[in-house]
Design an enzyme around this catalytic site. Sequence first.
Site, PDB file in Angstrom:
ATOM      1  CG  ASN A 125      -4.157   1.995  -1.012  1.00 47.00           C
ATOM      2  OD1 ASN A 125      -5.233   1.812  -1.576  1.00 47.00           O
ATOM      3  ND2 ASN A 125      -4.004   2.895  -0.058  1.00 47.00           N
ATOM      4  CB  ILE A 126       0.050   0.881  -5.963  1.00 43.22           C
ATOM      5  CG1 ILE A 126       1.120   0.251  -6.870  1.00 43.22           C
ATOM      6  CG2 ILE A 126       0.445   2.268  -5.488  1.00 43.22           C
ATOM      7  CD1 ILE A 126       1.274   0.987  -8.193  1.00 43.22           C
ATOM      8  CE  LYS A 127      -0.460   2.947   1.841  1.00 40.48           C
ATOM      9  NZ  LYS A 127      -0.565   4.144   2.695  1.00 40.48           N
ATOM     10  N   GLY A 128       1.103  -1.326  -0.909  1.00 43.46           N
ATOM     11  CA  GLY A 128       1.106  -2.678  -0.388  1.00 43.46           C
ATOM     12  C   GLY A 128       1.476  -2.821   1.070  1.00 43.46           C
TER      13      GLY A 128
END
Length: 256
Positions: A125-128
Amino acid sequence: MKRHVRPYGDTTGDGMVQTSFTLPVPAGPQADGAAQQLANKMGIDPAMVVHSHPIGDDFTFFVVYGSVRHLVDLDEVRVVQREYPLLSPTEVNTALKKLLRRKLVVVGACIGTDAHTVGIDAILNIKGFAGEKGLEYYRELTVVNLGAQVSVPELVRRARDGKADAVLVSQVVTQRDAHLLNTREMAAAFREAMGERRPLLIAGGPRFDPLMAAELGVDRVFGRGTTPGEVASYLVHAMHTRAVHTSAVQTRKDNA
């Protein structure tokens, strides 16, 4: 660096360690004595039961503190050393664009009955995770997150249909070595379905031993604390290595 070292507690080399465990005995003096006996048999002597707490009618949780005489031989330590540099997102994108001239396709999932998506989401996910953006953030990556409880046949089908370059599998459930069994099953299924043209197979989870990659039939195993940047950097390294190998094989065929 010293070759032999001992645990450190209050003073250098005192050998002090702390461990915790549960025994199937009711809390009380006898339980504390049983915990001390076990600790002594583990090589902790003297052993002090610094905490005990009932966790039900017939179980007790203990924390034991004491000294061990064992030494650690650093020359005999065997771990997987990272053999590739850590790259920034910009460096990863630049390398993949030059190497592939297309986006690298990554398919991720939790297989079997595992419903714990925290690990795979932290990487994809982009939030990482740990202050790093996940693989969805990388411009030269196409990421497909299949989520939890994905069967192995479904994973193989989706990876083949999507022309995946890499498959990331997260396993958190470890009862009866389920994570090992599921990973071996996945690796065997990809070998049977795609042979040498299979994608990179990467397994990860808090209970995996990175030394087990070959035994499990995968290309890489990541343990606890792995960050998206480590995985992205590995993908660049692995794809470059595969490209060099493919080129060398083709050259040998041309010269045969």
